[in-house]
Design a protein around this motif. Structure first.
Motif, short mmCIF file in Angstrom:
data_model
loop_
_atom_site.label_atom_id
_atom_site.label_comp_id
_atom_site.label_asym_id
_atom_site.label_seq_id
_atom_site.Cartn_x
_atom_site.Cartn_y
_atom_site.Cartn_z
N ALA A 244 0.83 -1.21 0.00
CA ALA A 244 0.00 0.00 0.00
C ALA A 244 0.87 1.26 0.00
CB ALA A 244 -0.93 -0.01 1.21
N GLN A 245 1.94 1.25 0.80
CA GLN A 245 2.85 2.39 0.82
C GLN A 245 3.56 2.58 -0.51
OE1 GLN A 245 5.23 1.36 4.28
NE2 GLN A 245 4.28 3.00 5.50
N SER A 246 3.85 1.48 -1.19
CA SER A 246 4.58 1.56 -2.46
C SER A 246 3.76 2.22 -3.56
CB SER A 246 5.00 0.15 -2.92
OG SER A 246 3.87 -0.61 -3.32
N ILE A 247 2.41 2.21 -3.43
CA ILE A 247 1.57 2.86 -4.44
C ILE A 247 1.06 4.22 -3.94
CG2 ILE A 247 0.86 0.67 -5.43
CD1 ILE A 247 -1.89 1.10 -4.12
N GLY A 248 1.64 4.69 -2.83
CA GLY A 248 1.36 6.05 -2.38
C GLY A 248 0.29 6.21 -1.32
N VAL A 249 -0.11 5.12 -0.65
CA VAL A 249 -1.13 5.22 0.40
C VAL A 249 -0.47 5.67 1.71
CG1 VAL A 249 -2.84 3.97 1.77
CG2 VAL A 249 -2.53 3.41 -0.65
N ASN A 250 -1.02 6.73 2.29
CA ASN A 250 -0.57 7.20 3.61
C ASN A 250 -1.19 6.29 4.67
OD1 ASN A 250 -0.22 8.54 6.10
ND2 ASN A 250 -0.19 10.55 5.11
N ILE A 251 -0.42 5.33 5.15
CA ILE A 251 -0.95 4.28 6.02
C ILE A 251 -1.56 4.85 7.29
CG2 ILE A 251 -0.36 2.26 7.41
CD1 ILE A 251 -0.46 1.71 4.45
N ARG A 252 -0.87 5.77 7.93
CA ARG A 252 -1.40 6.31 9.19
C ARG A 252 -2.73 7.01 8.98
NH1 ARG A 252 2.65 9.63 12.97
NH2 ARG A 252 3.51 7.52 13.02
N MET A 253 -2.80 7.86 7.96
CA MET A 253 -4.06 8.56 7.68
C MET A 253 -5.14 7.59 7.24
SD MET A 253 -5.72 11.38 7.62
CE MET A 253 -4.37 12.57 7.84
N PHE A 254 -4.76 6.61 6.44
CA PHE A 254 -5.73 5.64 5.94
C PHE A 254 -6.34 4.83 7.08
CE2 PHE A 254 -6.65 1.35 4.25
CZ PHE A 254 -7.66 1.69 3.36
N ARG A 255 -5.53 4.43 8.05
CA ARG A 255 -6.04 3.66 9.19
C ARG A 255 -7.01 4.51 10.02
NH1 ARG A 255 -3.02 -0.97 10.78
NH2 ARG A 255 -3.31 -0.51 12.98
N VAL A 256 -6.72 5.79 10.15
CA VAL A 256 -7.63 6.70 10.86
C VAL A 256 -8.97 6.78 10.12
CG1 VAL A 256 -8.04 9.11 11.53
CG2 VAL A 256 -5.80 8.05 11.94
N ILE A 257 -8.91 6.87 8.78
CA ILE A 257 -10.13 6.95 7.98
C ILE A 257 -10.97 5.69 8.14
CG2 ILE A 257 -11.00 7.00 5.61
CD1 ILE A 257 -8.64 8.87 4.95
N LEU A 258 -10.32 4.52 8.13
CA LEU A 258 -11.05 3.27 8.31
C LEU A 258 -11.81 3.24 9.63
CD1 LEU A 258 -8.68 0.42 7.01
CD2 LEU A 258 -10.72 1.35 5.90
N ILE A 259 -11.12 3.64 10.70
CA ILE A 259 -11.74 3.64 12.03
C ILE A 259 -12.89 4.64 12.09
CG2 ILE A 259 -11.33 4.35 14.42
CD1 ILE A 259 -10.52 1.51 13.85
N LEU A 260 -12.69 5.83 11.52
CA LEU A 260 -13.74 6.84 11.56
C LEU A 260 -14.98 6.37 10.78
CD1 LEU A 260 -11.77 10.19 11.11
CD2 LEU A 260 -12.89 9.34 13.17
N LEU A 261 -14.78 5.81 9.60
CA LEU A 261 -15.91 5.33 8.80
C LEU A 261 -16.66 4.21 9.52
CD1 LEU A 261 -14.31 5.23 5.22
CD2 LEU A 261 -15.98 6.88 6.08
N SER A 262 -15.91 3.27 10.08
CA SER A 262 -16.53 2.16 10.80
C SER A 262 -17.29 2.66 12.03
CB SER A 262 -15.47 1.15 11.22
OG SER A 262 -16.04 0.12 11.98
N SER A 263 -16.71 3.62 12.75
CA SER A 263 -17.35 4.15 13.96
C SER A 263 -18.62 4.91 13.62
CB SER A 263 -16.37 5.06 14.72
OG SER A 263 -15.26 4.34 15.16
N ILE A 264 -18.61 5.68 12.53
CA ILE A 264 -19.81 6.41 12.12
C ILE A 264 -20.95 5.44 11.81
CG2 ILE A 264 -20.81 7.83 10.27
CD1 ILE A 264 -18.08 9.24 10.08
N LEU A 265 -20.63 4.36 11.10
CA LEU A 265 -21.67 3.38 10.74
C LEU A 265 -22.23 2.68 11.96
CD1 LEU A 265 -19.91 1.88 7.59
CD2 LEU A 265 -22.01 3.23 7.59
N SER A 266 -21.35 2.17 12.83
CA SER A 266 -21.82 1.45 14.02
C SER A 266 -22.54 2.39 14.98
CB SER A 266 -20.65 0.74 14.71
OG SER A 266 -19.67 1.67 15.11
#
Length: 353
Positions: A244-266
């Protein structure tokens, strides 16, 4: 050499056609299941309404005044809310499973729903005691804060624990702690406050209004669209952080986004319907198995539709199994969802051997 290359190319094309045919068939079955369970839900209840009158009322708004009210004010809002909440829970489970790289990660099992329940209970007691009107957005905000608190504890634990079963136990313990704190808070509540909390905490789609449908649809569908927007990054993350990092994904920011999206839904589900169990684990697992892939661009919409069908089916059982008495929704989802989780645990152990 050319013949061999042509054979490989033909085999590759055949595999693509086979996969896409399978995906099309699964989506077709999900769509048909959604339509069938919707019609059955609308047609089920103490008052029987024929299909002809149902379609006439829905598409023209004309019909017997009593039947119009039953369909438009009672049954349709409940059905649509169940569909939205089921899709939200399933998608939340998929995001958590991606984040933790763990198939048993889900908002209920990991104690996230219990955290949301704890904070909502506190806010409900405060509002009832001080005669403050509590809006839907306030409920969702309180549930969101509770979800983040529980998720924060899970993140701390997951750094030390990598074993799937141990993480499950840790999530259950966090859920117990949140439930214990909720019970402690309820001890200082009045009988009226306790009655309101008890009804909400059992989990139910009963009493839903069009206002609930509009607000939940606004939040859930926007979150769904954002999740689809990140489907490429999710697919890369599934292949490993390094890729994921090799194709330009900001891992730290991406993990925060995953948690926020999941928390909003639940949080949205917990605020409107209370805590609902096992949907977030069982549905993504079943959809991935049916699709034969974990590709997010395919699995995300299928998981959402599958969750909608699953919750609508469970709500139908909750309404009709012991009518006129109604079961809480978590009882039914546990009956159908828990065996799937048990099978997942056994299957993973066998494949490791």
């Amino acid at each position: 050499m050319a013949a061999e290359n042509n054979l490989i190319a033909e085999s590759y094309r055949s595999e693509i056609i086979r996969r896409r045919s399978r995906w099309f068939l699964v989506f077709l079955l999900l769509f048909l299941g959604f339509c069938v369970i919707t019609v059955i839900n609308i047609n089920s209840g103490n008052v029987h309404i024929t299909l002809n009158r149902i379609f006439r009322i829905i598409f023209t708004g004309q019909g017997d005044f009593k039947e119009v009210n039953i369909i438009w004010r009672i049954r349709l809002p409940r059905i649509l809310t169940a569909a939205l909440m089921g899709g939200a829970l399933s998608l939340s489970g998929f995001l958590l499973q991606t984040f933790f790289e763990n198939p048993i990660a889900g908002p209920y099992v990991l104690g996230i729903s219990s955290g949301a329940k704890m904070v909502v209970a506190m806010v409900m007691i405060f509002s009832l005691r001080h005669m403050v009107s509590l809006s839907s957005y306030a409920m969702i905000g309180a549930a969101f804060i509770g979800s983040l608190v529980a998720t924060g504890f899970i993140l701390l634990v997951s750094r030390k624990i990598k074993n799937m079963a141990a993480l499950l136990v840790a999530g259950i313990m966090i859920g117990y702690i949140c439930n214990a704190l909720t019970d402690f808070i309820i001890n200082f509540a009045s009988d009226t406050e306790v009655a309101n909390l008890h009804y909400w905490s059992q989990g139910s789609f009963s009493g839903m209004s069009w206002s609930n449908v509009y607000i939940s649809a606004f939040i859930v569908l926007i979150t769904f669209a954002v999740t689809m927007f990140f489907s490429k990054q999710i697919g890369a993350y599934q292949l490993g952080e390094s890729y994921a990092q090799s194709i330009g994904v900001n891992i730290r920011m991406f993990r925060v986004i995953l948690i926020l999206l999941s928390s909003i839904l639940s949080a949205t589900v917990t605020a409107f319907a209370g805590p609902i169990s096992f949907v977030g684990i069982a549905v993504p697992f079943l959809i991935k198995g049916a699709m034969g892939t974990s590709k997010p661009l395919v699995v995300i919409p299928a998981t959402f539709i599958g969750g909608a069908v699953f919750c609508m089916f469970c709500d139908l059982i909750a309404r009709l199994a012991f009518a006129p008495m109604e079961l809480n929704i978590s009882t039914v989802t546990s009956i159908f969802g828990a065996p799937v989780v048990i099978y997942m645990m056994i299957h993973r152990r066998r494949t490791r051997r």
